[in-house]
Structures are given as C-alpha cells and as structure tokens.
Scaffold this active site. Sequence first.
Site, PDB file in Angstrom:
ATOM      1  N   GLU A   1      -2.575  -1.668  -3.165  1.00 55.74           N
ATOM      2  CA  GLU A   1      -3.678  -0.899  -2.599  1.00 55.74           C
ATOM      3  C   GLU A   1      -3.328   0.581  -2.620  1.00 55.74           C
ATOM      4  OE1 GLU A   1      -5.247  -4.017   0.857  1.00 55.74           O
ATOM      5  OE2 GLU A   1      -4.178  -2.185   1.417  1.00 55.74           O
TER       6      GLU A   1
ATOM      7  N   HIS B   1      -8.107  -5.701   7.401  1.00 54.47           N
ATOM      8  CA  HIS B   1      -7.897  -4.630   8.381  1.00 54.47           C
ATOM      9  C   HIS B   1      -8.174  -5.150   9.796  1.00 54.47           C
ATOM     10  CE1 HIS B   1      -6.865  -0.367   8.845  1.00 54.47           C
ATOM     11  NE2 HIS B   1      -7.482  -0.487  10.004  1.00 54.47           N
TER      12      HIS B   1
ATOM     13  N   HIS C   1       0.860  -1.185   0.000  1.00 50.43           N
ATOM     14  CA  HIS C   1       0.000   0.000   0.000  1.00 50.43           C
ATOM     15  C   HIS C   1       0.896   1.235   0.000  1.00 50.43           C
ATOM     16  CE1 HIS C   1      -3.962   1.936   1.598  1.00 50.43           C
ATOM     17  NE2 HIS C   1      -3.222   2.834   0.973  1.00 50.43           N
TER      18      HIS C   1
END
Length: 237
Positions: A70, A190, A43
């Site tokens: 991401e 998450h 990410h």
Amino acid sequence: MVRLSVNVNKIATLRNARGGNVPDLLQAVRDIEVFGAQGITIHPRPDERHIRYRDARDLKSVVGTELNIEGNPIPAFVDLVLEVAPDQVTLVPDAPDAITSNAGWDTVRHRDFLQEVIGKFRDAGIRTSIFVDPDPQMARAAAETGTDRIELYTESYATHYGTDPEAAVKPFRETAEAAASVGLGVNAGHDLNLDNIAFFARQVPHLLEVSIGHALICESLYLGLENVIGMYKNRLS
C-alpha cells in the site's frame, strides 16, 4: 470466505524503536502465514518510520501467500512496486506526514492521474486496488481508472458501529454493490477489529479481502498472534 491479509507495519515499528532486528520482521511474516493468514500487507512511507523499502524487497522472497503493498504513488513508491512486483498494489492518497491513512481517493478528480499510474502496474501484471471512501459514485468512477478492485476505507464504520451498526454499515453495502455493478472487486480495511469484523463481513456483499494491522497486533499482545489470526478467520468464514 473473505481472505485475511495481515498488515505488519506495527511489527516493523516495534523493531525500529530499538534500532536492531527484534522482532525479526521476516520471521514474524513466516509465522503469521503458518498461523493461517492468507496475505501480508505492508505500507512503506517516505520516512520509513515502520516498513522500510528494504523490507519490501526482502519480503518478496519470503511471502508465500499474497503480498500487498500500500502507499501513495509518488515516483519512489511506483519504482519500488515495479521492482518488487507484488501480487497487489493498493493506492492510498495519504500525505507524507499522515500518522495513518485518513481518506480515500476522489476517483473523479484524480481519474487521469490514477489511469496513468495504474496503467504502469497493469502492464507489469500487478493487480491494483484503490482506497475509497464509502461513496457509490467514487466506486463507479474507479472503474474508469482501470483498477481491478477498490478498498473500502472503514474508519467511519468502526467509529459508529458501537452505537448503530446498521447505519454504520449501510454506505459500505451500497458502495460494494456499486463496485460490483461495474466489475470491480471489493477489499476493505482500517480500524476493523475482532468486535466489528463479523457484522461487516456478513453485511457487505462481494467482499474479497480485509487488511488488518493495528487492531490485530494490539489484540495479539493479550491473546497471541496465532490465536488472534484464528479468531479473525473464524469471524470471516
């Protein structure tokens, strides 16, 4: 079996703390795949405080499983993804100053924007996923953007799992069902960890992939990367 994609941002954070190349991110990714991970997630953020854009380019030739990038689809991110051509891109609406991802897309309000961005990735043959909150309406509306999958933002599940697991997982089950009803695949990520992942995987239908980074790296400080990856795969099987 639900696929395990390991987010390696925290390894990059540790490397960047000293300004050198220890730990070696590319070697860590090679080892993580040998240990059994079925994907690698990164990410990159605009300030490159952990994963750098250079890392994304370097990892393209290193990752042998699936590479998932991401991020918030700002122009620089879109250009990076089109250049690297990962197996999957996951769109996350995080602000530049966000410590970590903290919300999913409003797929109704941002439909036109997402359609435009996703169209570019689809034309390049890149599978797309949209980060969404546990809301069946958001999942159904996501289908209108042209995405292939959604990724369930699981912070609320992790927060409430310890007090009422069934209540915590219920909206995710309903959102996954809604996504499947309109032909979308389902990912999740998450704050999932060794304590809460097995219940989530059993209770949420149509789950294809989980992306786990912070917890997995923290658990590995005590138990070791190879051992922890095996423990996640056992819970997901």
